[in-house]
Design a protein around this motif. Sequence first.
Motif: not given
Length: 388
Positions: A82, A84, A123
């Motif tokens: 994902t 981000t 992340c």
Amino acid sequence: MEVKARAPGKIILAGEHAVVHGSTAVAASIDLYTYFTFSSASPSDSNDTLKLQFKDDALEFSWHIERIKEALPDLGFPFSSTPTTCSAESIKAVATLVEEKNIPEAKKFLASGVSAFLWLYACIQGFKPATVAVTSELPLGSGLGSSASFCVALAAALLGFSGSVPLDTSHQGWLSYEESDLELLNKWAFEGEKLIHGKPSGIDNTVSAYGNMIKFRSGSLTRIKSSFPLRMLITNTKVGRNTKALVAGVSERMLRHHDAMNFIFKAVNSISEELATILQSPVHDDHVSVTQTEEKLEELMEMNQGLLQSMGVSHASIETVLQTTLKYKLSSKLTGAGGGGCVLTLLPSLLSTTVLDKVIAELESCGFQCFTAAIGGKGAEVCFNDKP
Ligand SMILES: Nc1ncnc2c1ncn2[C@@H]1O[C@H](COP(=O)(O)OP(=O)(O)O)[C@@H](O)[C@H]1O
Ligand SMILES: C[C@@](O)(CCOP(=O)(O)O)CC(=O)O
Ligand SMILES: [Mg+2]
């Protein structure tokens, strides 16, 4: 385990800046790369640090994993699938982690690269120790997309290192990513570019990830299959500049002169579309048609340069390159953000080496650096090395 990744720099053949405002641009990869090498801490190491080494500058930064956890408490559960955006709050936290390293004044321009690194690392990889080394063949801050190739190589290495995309780790040598993984790594790289550029269009990371030649508009790419033997001289004026500031300057001019700037962007759009059409047209293998095509490309480059000038992103050094090459009937345009940096000069197929040598000598006598690069090679690649 050791994972190495590389991603190429790029040239923009038409459409820089206008592409940030929704126009089409055309870009190609060049065979100059940024390399990332990730090594995990061996089990015998009582290692609790993340080390980042900029080999070209002989600089090393390290953070205790606990310190990263403290600064970015919401991360730590890697969410590699994902991509981000770094929130305003996280930007501050990352900036603090970077400031704590007291980067020497002369190397402060590297700070945005370090921020992009920390964000993508935390992340994708979470709070794990590692040693990461970076080297680059690209001149930094010169319009050849070093920031994008940095972010793409970083994302490629991280996705390989974290094991979050299926790759044949027993493969010897460079390995390309599958289409869907390429899309993911490109999205991550774009998040890194945002931390360096502020408002990137995404063209640089996309051409670096996918390689070859692309047409790009509003976030979507179209691959260009060019059979035209394009040769460019790249002249680095060595005038330092910063893409973020130049992009912001064009946006400010846009706010002041909205209608006029819109017409400029529209004109650039037509130039890029025409250039892409010409490059994709079948090439007749005779000098007359090759020369005719080159003349059309040269005219489009000149028109694009004029429009870039009216956006306010040319520079006295760029004008010197234009005037010098024009003396030899050669056409040039800036590439990338402008304000200094690199200039492209189309090298016609019939140009003699004697003339080319003269042009280069004259440009270099102004203190510029000239080189050529192979255009349109592969994009991001990864390589595994099972170190004991
Ligand atoms: N190899 C690298 N190591 C560290 N930072 C890098 C590297 N390559 C690029 N960067 C980051 O990107 C910035 C340059 O990006 P930018 O101004 O967009 O110019 P360009 O992309 O044309 O080279 C540098 O100031 C640095 O923060
Ligand atoms: C000016 C721009 O079109 C290209 C910037 O390229 P570079 O960072 O100067 O290599 C900005 C962008 O498209 O994000
Ligand atoms: Mg850049």
